[in-house]
Design a protein around this motif. Structure first.
Motif, PDB file in Angstrom:
ATOM      1  N   VAL A   1     -56.276 -22.269 -28.461  1.00 28.38           N
ATOM      2  CA  VAL A   1     -56.967 -23.496 -28.055  1.00 28.38           C
ATOM      3  C   VAL A   1     -56.929 -23.545 -26.534  1.00 28.38           C
ATOM      4  CG1 VAL A   1     -54.855 -24.932 -28.281  1.00 28.38           C
ATOM      5  CG2 VAL A   1     -57.122 -25.999 -28.403  1.00 28.38           C
TER       6      VAL A   1
ATOM      7  N   VAL B   1     -54.332 -22.807 -20.761  1.00 27.85           N
ATOM      8  CA  VAL B   1     -53.601 -22.360 -21.961  1.00 27.85           C
ATOM      9  C   VAL B   1     -52.685 -23.459 -22.481  1.00 27.85           C
ATOM     10  CG1 VAL B   1     -51.617 -21.361 -20.739  1.00 27.85           C
ATOM     11  CG2 VAL B   1     -52.306 -20.419 -22.947  1.00 27.85           C
TER      12      VAL B   1
ATOM     13  N   THR C   1     -43.729 -17.270 -26.860  1.00 23.60           N
ATOM     14  CA  THR C   1     -44.305 -18.457 -27.518  1.00 23.60           C
ATOM     15  C   THR C   1     -43.385 -18.960 -28.622  1.00 23.60           C
ATOM     16  OG1 THR C   1     -46.578 -17.984 -26.904  1.00 23.60           O
ATOM     17  CG2 THR C   1     -46.268 -19.187 -28.959  1.00 23.60           C
TER      18      THR C   1
ATOM     19  N   GLU D   1     -42.315 -22.686 -27.879  1.00 25.44           N
ATOM     20  CA  GLU D   1     -42.913 -23.704 -28.752  1.00 25.44           C
ATOM     21  C   GLU D   1     -41.962 -24.061 -29.904  1.00 25.44           C
ATOM     22  OE1 GLU D   1     -46.344 -25.017 -28.925  1.00 25.44           O
ATOM     23  OE2 GLU D   1     -46.980 -24.169 -27.018  1.00 25.44           O
TER      24      GLU D   1
ATOM     25  N   SER E   1     -41.080  -8.533 -29.400  1.00 25.84           N
ATOM     26  CA  SER E   1     -40.085  -8.756 -28.343  1.00 25.84           C
ATOM     27  C   SER E   1     -39.556  -7.432 -27.816  1.00 25.84           C
ATOM     28  CB  SER E   1     -38.919  -9.588 -28.896  1.00 25.84           C
ATOM     29  OG  SER E   1     -37.869  -9.660 -27.950  1.00 25.84           O
ATOM     30  N   ASN E   2     -39.573  -7.275 -26.489  1.00 23.87           N
ATOM     31  CA  ASN E   2     -38.909  -6.110 -25.888  1.00 23.87           C
ATOM     32  C   ASN E   2     -37.409  -6.332 -25.782  1.00 23.87           C
ATOM     33  OD1 ASN E   2     -40.972  -4.223 -25.356  1.00 23.87           O
ATOM     34  ND2 ASN E   2     -41.652  -5.397 -23.570  1.00 23.87           N
ATOM     35  N   SER E   3     -37.014  -7.590 -25.496  1.00 25.98           N
ATOM     36  CA  SER E   3     -35.618  -7.869 -25.138  1.00 25.98           C
ATOM     37  C   SER E   3     -34.720  -8.137 -26.346  1.00 25.98           C
ATOM     38  CB  SER E   3     -35.575  -9.098 -24.221  1.00 25.98           C
ATOM     39  OG  SER E   3     -35.850 -10.268 -24.970  1.00 25.98           O
TER      40      SER E   3
ATOM     41  N   HIS F   1     -49.388 -13.339 -22.812  1.00 29.66           N
ATOM     42  CA  HIS F   1     -49.010 -11.959 -22.472  1.00 29.66           C
ATOM     43  C   HIS F   1     -49.266 -11.018 -23.642  1.00 29.66           C
ATOM     44  CE1 HIS F   1     -47.001 -13.874 -19.019  1.00 29.66           C
ATOM     45  NE2 HIS F   1     -47.276 -12.731 -18.442  1.00 29.66           N
TER      46      HIS F   1
HETATM   47  N1  LIG Z   1     -53.286 -22.528 -25.968  1.00 32.74           N
HETATM   48  C1  LIG Z   1     -52.800 -21.772 -26.955  1.00 32.74           C
HETATM   49  O1  LIG Z   1     -53.462 -21.607 -27.987  1.00 32.74           O
HETATM   50  C2  LIG Z   1     -51.445 -21.133 -26.797  1.00 32.74           C
HETATM   51  C3  LIG Z   1     -51.016 -20.211 -27.761  1.00 32.74           C
HETATM   52  C4  LIG Z   1     -49.763 -19.601 -27.579  1.00 32.74           C
HETATM   53  C5  LIG Z   1     -48.986 -19.923 -26.468  1.00 32.74           C
HETATM   54  N2  LIG Z   1     -49.433 -20.825 -25.574  1.00 32.74           N
HETATM   55  C6  LIG Z   1     -48.625 -21.156 -24.393  1.00 32.74           C
HETATM   56  O2  LIG Z   1     -48.311 -19.959 -23.703  1.00 32.74           O
HETATM   57  C7  LIG Z   1     -47.073 -20.137 -23.014  1.00 32.74           C
HETATM   58  C8  LIG Z   1     -46.126 -18.982 -23.337  1.00 32.74           C
HETATM   59  O3  LIG Z   1     -46.627 -17.846 -22.748  1.00 32.74           O
HETATM   60  P1  LIG Z   1     -45.734 -16.614 -22.212  1.00 32.74           P
HETATM   61  O4  LIG Z   1     -46.085 -16.394 -20.793  1.00 32.74           O
HETATM   62  O5  LIG Z   1     -44.315 -16.793 -22.589  1.00 32.74           O
HETATM   63  O6  LIG Z   1     -46.369 -15.386 -23.009  1.00 32.74           O
HETATM   64  P2  LIG Z   1     -46.096 -14.855 -24.473  1.00 32.74           P
HETATM   65  O7  LIG Z   1     -47.067 -13.749 -24.687  1.00 32.74           O
HETATM   66  O8  LIG Z   1     -46.054 -15.959 -25.454  1.00 32.74           O
HETATM   67  O9  LIG Z   1     -44.585 -14.300 -24.428  1.00 32.74           O
HETATM   68  C9  LIG Z   1     -44.168 -13.296 -23.558  1.00 32.74           C
HETATM   69  C10 LIG Z   1     -42.926 -12.671 -24.179  1.00 32.74           C
HETATM   70  O10 LIG Z   1     -43.210 -12.231 -25.504  1.00 32.74           O
HETATM   71  C11 LIG Z   1     -42.821 -10.887 -25.673  1.00 32.74           C
HETATM   72  N3  LIG Z   1     -44.001 -10.042 -25.564  1.00 32.74           N
HETATM   73  C12 LIG Z   1     -45.269 -10.414 -25.282  1.00 32.74           C
HETATM   74  N4  LIG Z   1     -46.074  -9.342 -25.287  1.00 32.74           N
HETATM   75  C13 LIG Z   1     -45.294  -8.289 -25.562  1.00 32.74           C
HETATM   76  C14 LIG Z   1     -45.544  -6.893 -25.695  1.00 32.74           C
HETATM   77  N5  LIG Z   1     -46.765  -6.378 -25.536  1.00 32.74           N
HETATM   78  N6  LIG Z   1     -44.519  -6.097 -25.978  1.00 32.74           N
HETATM   79  C15 LIG Z   1     -43.284  -6.598 -26.149  1.00 32.74           C
HETATM   80  N7  LIG Z   1     -42.973  -7.913 -26.016  1.00 32.74           N
HETATM   81  C16 LIG Z   1     -43.979  -8.734 -25.731  1.00 32.74           C
HETATM   82  C17 LIG Z   1     -41.825 -10.633 -24.556  1.00 32.74           C
HETATM   83  O11 LIG Z   1     -40.613 -11.184 -25.048  1.00 32.74           O
HETATM   84  P3  LIG Z   1     -39.152 -10.694 -24.666  1.00 32.74           P
HETATM   85  O12 LIG Z   1     -38.869 -11.408 -23.374  1.00 32.74           O
HETATM   86  O13 LIG Z   1     -38.295 -11.182 -25.792  1.00 32.74           O
HETATM   87  O14 LIG Z   1     -39.183  -9.209 -24.530  1.00 32.74           O
HETATM   88  C18 LIG Z   1     -42.416 -11.461 -23.428  1.00 32.74           C
HETATM   89  O15 LIG Z   1     -41.458 -11.820 -22.471  1.00 32.74           O
HETATM   90  C19 LIG Z   1     -46.497 -21.463 -23.459  1.00 32.74           C
HETATM   91  O16 LIG Z   1     -46.789 -22.444 -22.492  1.00 32.74           O
HETATM   92  C20 LIG Z   1     -47.271 -21.763 -24.730  1.00 32.74           C
HETATM   93  O17 LIG Z   1     -47.366 -23.136 -24.966  1.00 32.74           O
HETATM   94  C21 LIG Z   1     -50.641 -21.436 -25.725  1.00 32.74           C
END
Ligand SMILES: NC(=O)c1ccc[n+]([C@@H]2O[C@H](COP(=O)([O-])OP(=O)(O)OC[C@H]3O[C@@H](n4cnc5c(N)ncnc54)[C@H](OP(=O)(O)O)[C@@H]3O)[C@@H](O)[C@H]2O)c1
Length: 248
Positions: free
Chosen positions: A41, A48, A82, A86, A116-118, A187
């Motif tokens: 959304v 975002v 996320t 969330e 998750s990588n970590s 991400h």
């Molecule tokens: N508007 C919407 O529909 C929507 C939907 C979802 C989220 N959001 C918002 O997005 C924000 C969160 O975003 P975010 O920057 O934290 O990004 P994210 O993509 O939710 O999370 C990033 C984390 O997820 C893991 N990850 C993501 N891609 C990966 C990959 N290719 N390989 C391995 N691990 C991966 C890693 O976790 P580790 O650190 O554990 O390795 C990384 O640190 C929040 O504000 C949320 O509310 C909005």
């Protein structure tokens, strides 16, 4: 609630008649082949989140489609970021949606899959501790040992230094999880786009300006632009646009 903001079809077959759940489900039906569907959304100006969370962007029509997409998938893929931010709870569906799944020969609940990588994940988070189906965590080969997490989830190691998402998706398909719904976050969306794994994007556009500050629905390293044709446009009574873009 749907009576407050009925959803109708704008394109390609416009009709002012409100779409009931069966008609809406048909518009978001499962594909005949394995596919990865993203659901996001956003605001009119592309945010975002609002005040850090997606909830402020999500009205009843978005929630209605969100629930429906969960109902029809085999696996729900979400990034660790996320899931943590969330505060994802257990992936449970109400009786009506479980009955729909039984009628269609599906498992009663989809499987939660976390990337998750970590492995910095809390095994006590309800998404794991209270899960009706044992979740899967896709991680990299060199991830730290996480015995408490391994007690509540299947850890799948795919990729040396970081998760190889193509290998991870292939493993899900090997387990019969063909229809994968991904709820982000940005991400993970960026990485899936870069790996050319995104088959479909369901996007709700909320009728509001979020203003500067929030990121986009995609993040990370740049990757080549790709065509993703428009398949339908729905309009909800509150002004939310519901778009579906897909390769096929
Ligand atoms: N508007 C919407 O529909 C929507 C939907 C979802 C989220 N959001 C918002 O997005 C924000 C969160 O975003 P975010 O920057 O934290 O990004 P994210 O993509 O939710 O999370 C990033 C984390 O997820 C893991 N990850 C993501 N891609 C990966 C990959 N290719 N390989 C391995 N691990 C991966 C890693 O976790 P580790 O650190 O554990 O390795 C990384 O640190 C929040 O504000 C949320 O509310 C909005």
């Amino acid at each position: 609630m749907t009576a407050d903001a009925p959803i109708s079809a704008l394109w390609p077959d416009p009709s002012p008649a409100p779409l009931d759940d069966d008609a809406l489900t048909a518009l978001y039906r499962r594909a005949d082949t394995p596919q990865l569907r993203m659901n996001f959304v956003t605001s009119v100006d592309g945010a975002v989140s609002l005040d850090g969370y997606s909830a402020g962007l999500s009205g009843e029509p978005d929630k209605r489609v969100f629930r429906l997409l969960r109902m029809v998938c085999d696996a729900l893929l979400v990034a660790a970021g996320t899931l943590r931010h969330e505060g994802y709870r257990a992936l449970r569906l109400d009786e009506q949606r479980r009955a729909w799944r039984r009628r269609h020969g599906l498992a009663e609940y989809p499987t939660l899959v976390v990337v998750s990588n970590s492995l910095d994940l809390d095994p006590a988070q309800a998404a794991f501790a209270d899960a009706p189906v044992r979740p899967i965590v896709l991680t990299r080969d060199g991830a730290p040992a996480a015995p408490a997490l391994a007690a509540v989830a299947d850890l799948v190691h795919c990729g040396a230094d970081e998760v190889d998402l193509a290998v991870g998706l292939a493993e899900l398909r090997r387990r019969g999880l063909d229809q994968v719904l991904c709820e982000g976050g940005p991400h993970l969306f960026g990485a899936l786009t870069a790996a050319d794994l995104v088959d479909e994007v369901c996007l709700s556009v909320a009728p509001l300006l979020a203003g500067a500050g929030a990121g986009r629905i995609t993040a990370g390293a740049p990757s080549p632009a790709r065509q993703l044709p428009l398949r339908h446009v729905l309009l909800a009574g509150d002004g939310t646009l519901l778009l579906r873009h897909a390769r096929h």
